[in-house]
Design a protein around this motif. Sequence first.
Motif, PDB file in Angstrom:
ATOM      1  N   LEU A  34      -0.753   3.735  13.802  1.00 52.61           N
ATOM      2  CA  LEU A  34      -0.378   4.722  12.788  1.00 52.61           C
ATOM      3  C   LEU A  34      -1.242   4.556  11.545  1.00 52.61           C
ATOM      4  O   LEU A  34      -1.104   3.572  10.808  1.00 52.61           O
ATOM      5  N   ASP A  35      -2.118   5.531  11.309  1.00 54.64           N
ATOM      6  CA  ASP A  35      -2.979   5.520  10.131  1.00 54.64           C
ATOM      7  C   ASP A  35      -2.325   6.258   8.979  1.00 54.64           C
ATOM      8  O   ASP A  35      -1.737   7.328   9.161  1.00 54.64           O
ATOM      9  N   GLY A  36      -2.464   5.715   7.779  1.00 56.28           N
ATOM     10  CA  GLY A  36      -2.055   6.396   6.560  1.00 56.28           C
ATOM     11  C   GLY A  36      -3.217   6.454   5.596  1.00 56.28           C
ATOM     12  O   GLY A  36      -3.887   5.445   5.357  1.00 56.28           O
ATOM     13  N   ILE A  37      -3.484   7.637   5.027  1.00 64.44           N
ATOM     14  CA  ILE A  37      -4.632   7.811   4.136  1.00 64.44           C
ATOM     15  C   ILE A  37      -4.196   7.584   2.694  1.00 64.44           C
ATOM     16  O   ILE A  37      -3.206   8.156   2.230  1.00 64.44           O
ATOM     17  N   VAL A  38      -4.964   6.744   2.006  1.00 64.61           N
ATOM     18  CA  VAL A  38      -4.721   6.387   0.606  1.00 64.61           C
ATOM     19  C   VAL A  38      -5.816   7.040  -0.232  1.00 64.61           C
ATOM     20  O   VAL A  38      -7.009   6.800   0.001  1.00 64.61           O
ATOM     21  N   THR A  39      -5.428   7.853  -1.199  1.00 63.31           N
ATOM     22  CA  THR A  39      -6.418   8.578  -2.002  1.00 63.31           C
ATOM     23  C   THR A  39      -6.720   7.846  -3.307  1.00 63.31           C
ATOM     24  O   THR A  39      -5.915   7.059  -3.806  1.00 63.31           O
ATOM     25  N   GLU A  40      -7.895   8.133  -3.846  1.00 62.74           N
ATOM     26  CA  GLU A  40      -8.347   7.605  -5.135  1.00 62.74           C
ATOM     27  C   GLU A  40      -8.241   6.080  -5.226  1.00 62.74           C
ATOM     28  O   GLU A  40      -7.751   5.532  -6.217  1.00 62.74           O
ATOM     29  N   TYR A  92       0.841  -1.196   0.000  1.00 67.03           N
ATOM     30  CA  TYR A  92       0.000   0.000   0.000  1.00 67.03           C
ATOM     31  C   TYR A  92       0.873   1.243   0.000  1.00 67.03           C
ATOM     32  O   TYR A  92       1.953   1.260   0.577  1.00 67.03           O
ATOM     33  N   VAL A  93       0.377   2.261  -0.709  1.00 64.48           N
ATOM     34  CA  VAL A  93       1.110   3.510  -0.890  1.00 64.48           C
ATOM     35  C   VAL A  93       0.283   4.644  -0.291  1.00 64.48           C
ATOM     36  O   VAL A  93      -0.820   4.934  -0.771  1.00 64.48           O
ATOM     37  N   VAL A  94       0.789   5.240   0.763  1.00 64.58           N
ATOM     38  CA  VAL A  94       0.111   6.364   1.422  1.00 64.58           C
ATOM     39  C   VAL A  94       0.508   7.639   0.698  1.00 64.58           C
ATOM     40  O   VAL A  94       1.689   7.990   0.631  1.00 64.58           O
ATOM     41  N   ASP A  95      -0.477   8.331   0.153  1.00 62.45           N
ATOM     42  CA  ASP A  95      -0.209   9.574  -0.584  1.00 62.45           C
ATOM     43  C   ASP A  95      -1.070  10.725  -0.097  1.00 62.45           C
ATOM     44  O   ASP A  95      -1.062  11.804  -0.680  1.00 62.45           O
ATOM     45  N   GLY A  96      -1.815  10.505   0.996  1.00 61.03           N
ATOM     46  CA  GLY A  96      -2.686  11.549   1.525  1.00 61.03           C
ATOM     47  C   GLY A  96      -2.115  12.209   2.757  1.00 61.03           C
ATOM     48  O   GLY A  96      -1.460  13.248   2.684  1.00 61.03           O
ATOM     49  N   THR A  97      -2.356  11.607   3.909  1.00 58.98           N
ATOM     50  CA  THR A  97      -1.934  12.166   5.182  1.00 58.98           C
ATOM     51  C   THR A  97      -1.362  11.059   6.048  1.00 58.98           C
ATOM     52  O   THR A  97      -1.902   9.954   6.082  1.00 58.98           O
TER      53      THR A  97
END
Length: 314
Positions: free
Chosen positions: A294-300, A194-199
């Motif tokens: 630790l949360d990471g937000i993934v967009t689209e 998974y790639v986190v690209d949001g926050t």
Amino acid sequence: MDDDLRSAAETAIHQCLDLGSDESLAVVTDDEREAIGEALYAVAAEVTDDASVIRYPPAGQHGEEPPAPVAAAMREADAFLAPTTKSLSHTRARGAACDAGARGATLPGITREVFLAGLDADYEAIARHCAEVREQVDDAEEIRVTTEAGTDITFEPGDREFLSDTGDVSEPGSFSNLPAGEVFVSPETADGTYVVDGTMMPYGLLEGRELRFEVEDGFVTDISDDEVREQVEAAAEQVGEDAYNLAELGIGTNVGVTDLVGSVLLDEKAAGTVHIAIGDDAGIGGDTDAPLHLDGIVTEPTVYADGAEVKLPR
């Protein structure tokens, strides 16, 4: 207290908690979130004579246990609200409070801006969108998430159920994260990238930066970013490999959050996003007790439930 803070506090006290005049409320806050804590207390004190504020120094990490008097205050109250710098959501203190029948919400990392934006929401619409997502993902044996940025990860919930965070904490023992708006599960296992690209903390809004995580058999095996890796390694010194647990898949359902602002608390609720977390999942249906989440937000993202594309709220 200014009118803007009052309005947001009234939403939390009246709409989310539905606090009664015969109930006790503990507002748990810290030195950096005192203004929001006092606003919540002021509104609560107009409802009940049994409202109190307990304040302590900010914790060092999300998921770190609060001091014993804080845990006791949460456990002994009918209801609690916790606007704090670091999250109490995934702590034994919060879980014990709800197990004892207290209901409440944490507001981790809350700022004035997020408090005003996140509490100015249509909570009936949030509940409806949560129900629509649950209809599509409940009972699925496999959830897959892909993105053009490189995410391709598969989650197996196993016997663990999806849960909804609608902001309604009117029933004894119920719990929410405010601002609210997500459907989430602690999967039994997961595999992929998974790639986190949001926050993601410690950065906030990534603004073009991408953080890559490799997952095998339910554990994160590789983290591309040095600072995030160091956070997990520090937790691993206490609990070993549990710090690398793939803890959560969440799907945002709050259509009122139209732009990411750099606050994990708000951004993870944004409709049309997913978030994936590392570490503790004991408070959300899992069995891993770790000193971080630790949360990471993934967009689209594109989300599939047993191969069928999930229609995400927009």
